[in-house]
Design an enzyme around this catalytic site. Structure first.
Site, short mmCIF file in Angstrom:
data_model
loop_
_atom_site.label_atom_id
_atom_site.label_comp_id
_atom_site.label_asym_id
_atom_site.label_seq_id
_atom_site.Cartn_x
_atom_site.Cartn_y
_atom_site.Cartn_z
N ASP A 26 6.33 4.94 6.76
CA ASP A 26 5.72 4.18 5.66
C ASP A 26 6.70 3.10 5.20
OD1 ASP A 26 3.95 3.42 3.74
OD2 ASP A 26 4.33 5.11 2.39
N GLU A 27 6.19 2.04 4.60
CA GLU A 27 7.02 0.94 4.08
C GLU A 27 7.95 0.40 5.18
OE1 GLU A 27 6.15 -0.17 1.35
OE2 GLU A 27 5.61 1.40 -0.07
N GLN A 59 5.34 -7.45 0.76
CA GLN A 59 6.08 -6.63 -0.19
C GLN A 59 7.50 -6.34 0.27
OE1 GLN A 59 3.79 -3.58 -2.53
NE2 GLN A 59 2.29 -3.83 -0.91
N LYS A 75 -2.84 3.21 1.51
CA LYS A 75 -2.07 3.53 2.72
C LYS A 75 -1.61 4.98 2.75
CE LYS A 75 2.27 1.63 0.89
NZ LYS A 75 2.98 2.91 0.76
N THR A 76 -1.21 5.54 1.58
CA THR A 76 -0.78 6.94 1.55
C THR A 76 -1.92 7.86 1.96
OG1 THR A 76 0.77 6.42 -0.24
CG2 THR A 76 0.26 8.74 0.12
N ARG A 88 1.02 -4.30 -9.35
CA ARG A 88 1.21 -2.98 -9.96
C ARG A 88 0.10 -2.69 -10.96
NH1 ARG A 88 2.85 -1.20 -6.32
NH2 ARG A 88 2.50 -3.25 -5.44
#
Length: 647
Positions: free
Chosen positions: A222-223, A253, A27-28, A589
């Site tokens: 973002d997020e 998340q 996504k980044t 992770r």
């Protein structure tokens, strides 16, 4: 290379866009490429805003975007500094807007930002002013309630008009009013004010709102699943009539409801923006198929979500190891032994992390790592919360804002100048004439020092200013004369100078402002200094957004992970599913290998208890797992659990 869904997200530039991006789905990279695409198609970089949650994430995003723009041959020229996209955290954005509009809010441009410790001290002072005992009324609890209400967008006046009454809420109301007086006295805002004041200003002042809507034509968040009520409102107020609003997030998340994150913000995005386009990013570039298969099985049990299934081309990978320890010491010994073995075989310590649900679990893990002489880094001991660092920064803040009584109180006798507490109390109450002549001279000298610091900050770069404070305050000489802990303080002070060099390239004034802002808004992840090659120990919450080759998840016992709080009555469906989302975050992770462990016995807050394995372990298909053992377990392996003595 970009996949088809990423390309679609990048090329969809007009109107609202919701990108549902699974863990490790790039996504980044997608946001950065989208910004580059906008600039390539004629959008001025300064018209683009990108918001994320941590300084670390914002810094990485900013560096990636700027590198892309500088190296992009399509643009035929480097993008100048004043044309850069505005990339920041929500809190840094709040600081930026409040400083630009400080006169409208009755604040100095160099207002003080209270960190959690500053706020806690102010709450204690407020309790005392209200005639309340700090031992009876927990300052942390009071502060937590105030913080949560501010996160919902409420002020002390709003809280006063609440419908539900009760003794403790009445205490909070009374203390909150005093707390606000202390903030005003010190010319300060707390973390929550940075968002609350911004939202209130944008809502109330049409000219200010239109100014920022015209400033940024394209907004990225973002997020988005982690946004609170007040962050949600800021976004809605900044999105102008063009409605070019791109949000990226993952419902699976959402793990921060306890600090105000509202999952409804992302679930209801299409209600807020009916014309929105929805794009799913499901290809994972981080983890093996085994890890993703386990993660998909875990999260599919949740009902409050949009269905998506992560997939990868990384290969099957190793099975998930499961270890059953007799008690927490055996579990920790297994983890340390396994880590030692991996390092001996060539693994980099920094590529290994041990995750746990609750902070108390770290103690026994630390003991095991020390016993094996394994270098580790524990997240949670923040650099900017160390006394010596706070002292130096208080000098800087007081120099720029002499109204900040909390900073002055902290440093007026650090190092010792012979200005006692009674003299400080008289000074603050306006009775300085009652102080002895010699002490008055010392107070004058102190304020002269603050003026020198202010001049230095206005004329020199941040690192030189910190050096000046260290020398002129007398702190450097005091720490040099001593050994042990005092020498550590000096080394940390020198590290602060090194940190300040990051801001030396910025314009005079801007560098100091950003140094103070970033240090105040520092998070756990910002303590991950990459040069330290050590195993990371952290809570699962702190691991969000990070990745490691190997992950250990400790304490997978019913009542610990998932936490016993989910068995409480009156719990919402969102809260009930959050523990499962938390475990999903932990699994994703890992890039290559996961170890899950639990203890049959564990001492929790002094009480020895028998445990059963977490339901999460049973949810993972057996074909994805394998049993783990280690040589040091023989001493307890054969001992029947029922023979345990609790005396």
């Amino acid at each position: 290379m970009l996949n088809d869904k990423q390309k679609e997200a990048i090329s969809t530039t007009e109107g609202p866009l919701l990108i549902l991006a699974g863990a490790g789905a790039g996504k980044t990279k997608t946001i950065a490429e989208r910004i580059k695409h906008l600039v390539q198609n004629g959008v001025a970089p300064s018209k683009i805003l990108a918001i994320t949650f941590t300084n670390k994430a914002a810094r990485e995003m900013k560096e990636r975007v700027e590198k892309m723009l500088d190296e992009d041959k399509v643009l035929n020229r480097p993008v100048s500094m004043n044309e850069r996209p505005f990339v920041s955290t929500f809190h840094s954005l709040g600081v930026h807007i409040i400083k630009e509009q400080s006169s409208k809010l009755g604040l100095r441009r160099h207002f003080t930002i209270f960190d959690r410790d500053d706020s806690k001290k102010a709450i204690k002072e407020a309790l005392e002013k209200c005639g309340l005992d700090v031992k009876t009324h927990d300052p942390n609890r009071v502060l937590s309630i105030i913080s949560k209400e501010k996160g919902r967008g409420l002020t002390a006046e709003d809280y006063e008009n609440r419908s539900e009454r009760g003794y403790f809420s009445d205490v909070v109301e009374m203390v909150w009013k005093e707390y606000e007086k202390i903030l005003k006295r010190d010319g300060a805002l707390d973390f929550d004010d940075l968002l609350l004041k911004t939202a209130r200003l944008l809502r109330a002042d049409l000219d200010v709102r239109h100014y920022y809507q015209k400033t940024w034509d394209y907004i990225h968040v973002d997020e988005y699943q982690d946004t609170s009520g007040v962050q949600y409102e800021i976004c809605k107020l900044l999105v102008g009539p063009k409605r070019n609003f791109c949000v990226v997030g993952d419902i699976d998340q959402n793990i921060y409801s306890w600090r105000g994150a509202d999952i409804k913000n992302i679930l209801d995005f299409e209600k807020d923006y009916p014309e929105a386009k929805i794009i799913l990013l499901e290809e994972n570039y981080r983890s093996t198929k085994t890890i993703l298969d386990a993660a998909n099985v875990i999260i599919e049990k949740n009902k409050i979500r949009r269905k998506k299934t992560l997939f990868t081309s990384q290969g099957t990978g190793e099975k998930i190891g499961i270890f059953q320890g007799f008690d927490e010491s055996a579990e920790a010994e297994f983890i340390a032994s396994k880590v030692e073995q991996m390092i001996d075989e060539g693994a980099e310590p920094r590529d290994i992390a041990v995750l746990y649900r609750a902070n108390f679990q770290s103690r026994v893990l630390e003991e095991a790592f020390m016993g094996h002489r394994i270098s580790y880094q524990l997240l949670g001991t923040r650099f900017f919360e160390r006394k010596e660092i706070k002292d130096i920064l208080s000098y800087l803040r007081a120099g720029l804002n002499p109204e900040s009584l909390s900073d002055i109180k902290r440093i007026i006798n650090v190092p010792t100048r012979g200005i006692g507490k009674s003299s400080v109390a008289k000074l603050f109450s306006g009775a300085e004439v009652d102080v002895s002549n010699s002490t008055q001279e010392k107070i004058k000298d102190f304020y002269k020092l603050l003026k020198k610091i202010k001049s230095c900050a206005e004329e020199k770069n941040p690192s030189e200013t910190i050096q000046f404070i260290l020398k002129e305050s007398g702190l450097e000489d005091e720490w040099k004369e001593k050994k042990g802990e005092e020498l550590d303080r000096l080394e940390n002070a020198y590290e602060l100078i090194a940190f300040a060099k990051r801001y030396d390239s910025l314009s005079l004034g801007q560098g100091i402002e950003e140094l103070l802002s970033d240090s105040a808004l520092n998070s756990d992840q910002d303590e991950l200094r990459e040069e330290k090659n050590a195993v990371r120990l952290m809570t699962v919450h702190a691991s969000k957004g990070l990745e490691f080759g190997t992950i250990f998840i400790a304490g997978l016992e019913d009542g610990l992970f998932p936490h016993q709080k989910i068995t409480k009555e009156n719990i919402t469906p969102e809260e009930a599913e959050e523990e499962r989302r938390l475990f999903y975050v932990a699994l994703t992770r890992a890039k290559k290998k996961i170890f899950l462990s639990y203890a049959q016995l564990r001492t929790v807050f002094g009480s020895r208890q028998v445990n059963i394995p977490s339901e999460f372990i049973f949810d993972i298909p057996e074909e994805l797992t394998e049993e783990e053992t280690f040589e040091g377990e023989d001493s307890w392996k054969e001992k029947p659990l029922l023979d345990i003595s609790f005396d």
